[in-house]
Design an enzyme around this catalytic site. Structure first.
Site, PDB file in Angstrom:
ATOM      1  N   ILE A  86      37.626  35.917  39.037  1.00 26.69           N
ATOM      2  CA  ILE A  86      37.445  35.713  37.525  1.00 26.69           C
ATOM      3  C   ILE A  86      37.512  34.042  37.651  1.00 26.69           C
ATOM      4  O   ILE A  86      38.262  33.330  37.828  1.00 26.69           O
ATOM      5  CB  ILE A  86      38.354  36.201  36.806  1.00 26.69           C
ATOM      6  CG1 ILE A  86      38.157  35.800  35.235  1.00 26.69           C
ATOM      7  CG2 ILE A  86      39.859  35.830  36.829  1.00 26.69           C
ATOM      8  CD1 ILE A  86      39.157  36.580  34.144  1.00 26.69           C
ATOM      9  N   SER A  87      36.266  33.403  36.928  1.00 27.05           N
ATOM     10  CA  SER A  87      36.337  32.203  36.750  1.00 27.05           C
ATOM     11  C   SER A  87      37.223  31.482  36.325  1.00 27.05           C
ATOM     12  O   SER A  87      37.947  32.049  35.106  1.00 27.05           O
ATOM     13  CB  SER A  87      34.908  31.696  36.315  1.00 27.05           C
ATOM     14  OG  SER A  87      34.072  32.346  36.955  1.00 27.05           O
ATOM     15  N   GLN A  88      37.733  30.045  36.629  1.00 26.67           N
ATOM     16  CA  GLN A  88      38.496  29.095  36.014  1.00 26.67           C
ATOM     17  C   GLN A  88      38.177  29.100  34.374  1.00 26.67           C
ATOM     18  O   GLN A  88      36.883  29.067  33.949  1.00 26.67           O
ATOM     19  CB  GLN A  88      38.383  27.632  36.508  1.00 26.67           C
ATOM     20  CG  GLN A  88      39.298  26.745  36.054  1.00 26.67           C
ATOM     21  CD  GLN A  88      38.788  25.469  36.578  1.00 26.67           C
ATOM     22  OE1 GLN A  88      37.983  25.262  37.245  1.00 26.67           O
ATOM     23  NE2 GLN A  88      39.427  24.254  36.322  1.00 26.67           N
TER      24      GLN A  88
END
Ligand code: SAH
Length: 236
Positions: A86-88
């Site tokens: 999951i992206s930052q």
């Protein structure tokens, strides 16, 4: 006589404890989310109030595997299984701000992953379409989005290289895996005046977050910042 009264009382006390623990658990995440928006997102220059509100609302911890829950609001990507992440939070906010969504618009996301970016989009607009190539991730995210209340998000399991023609054209396209080139079908499915944000580059090299705009049928692209994303893979 005593016993008759004490049984419901015990139940009441138990219920009180369960509710109190439940609320303080949710409060803890609310506090972490508030800090995330303040320090990781606002202080780095994200200004769009629609994006800030959406990131303040979506319960990011519900999109993170239990074993990583303590990192749900940390300033980095988190593993979600199948070698994906999951992206930052800041990158999610930046990509969402860059496509400049207005109420009533339609967006396509390539790379559903956990479903978090789709949920952030769904807080801003009603028409969110998202494609995931890994069957298991697509199924679990569709279920998760429904359970949390993001019932309008449409999830499809497919190779996102070809987009989702049936619902095109899109006002915005967000690609959350790094592609070696911008897929031509995605350009074709972008509305005139629409915006696409896509990380471009090879897996082990520096990739660039590229903003693509379609104006008068022509494409203009601009590099925004260097990033590191999981690779855009291809179906058979
Ligand atoms: N947006 C996600 C993060 C995605 S990680 C989130 O908010 O959690 C990138 C995702 O893109 C992975 O789940 C990966 O399986 C998916 N992906 C990679 N190549 C793809 C393709 N060709 N089509 C659709 N999804 C793809």
């Amino acid at each position: 006589m005593l016993k008759k009264v004490s049984a419901p009382k015990t139940l009441q006390v138990l219920l009180f404890i369960v509710l109190t623990l439940g609320f303080s658990y949710q409060d803890k995440f609310k506090g972490l989310r508030f800090d995330m928006v303040k320090h990781q997102i606002k202080e780095r220059g994200i200004k769009d109030s629609k994006v800030l509100d959406a990131m303040s609302k979506v319960p990011r911890h519900e999109f993170i595997p239990k074993s990583y829950i303590s990192q749900a609001y940390s300033d980095h990507p988190v593993p979600i299984g199948y070698g994906q992440t999951i992206s930052q939070p800041y990158i999610v906010a930046l990509m969402t701000e860059l496509v400049d969504l207005q109420r009533g618009e339609k967006v396509l996301e390539i790379g559903t992953g956990s479903g978090y970016q789709a949920a952030v989009l769904a807080e801003i607009i009603d028409s969110v379409y998202t494609i995931e190539i890994i069957k298991e991730l697509g199924h679990s995210s569709a279920e998760r989005l429904k359970n949390i209340g993001y019932k309008k998000v449409k999830v499809k399991i497919a190779d996102g290289y070809y987009g989702w023609k049936e619902h095109s054209p899109y006002d915005a396209i967000i690609v959350t895996a790094a592609a070696e080139h911008i897929p031509p079908p995605l350009i074709a499915q972008l509305k005139e005046g629409g915006k696409m944000i896509i990380p471009v580059g090879h897996q082990f090299q520096v990739q660039n977050l590229v903003l693509v705009e379609k104006k008068d049928g022509k494409i203009r692209s601009k590099s925004i910042i260097p990033v590191r994303f999981v690779p855009f893979t291809r179906g058979e």
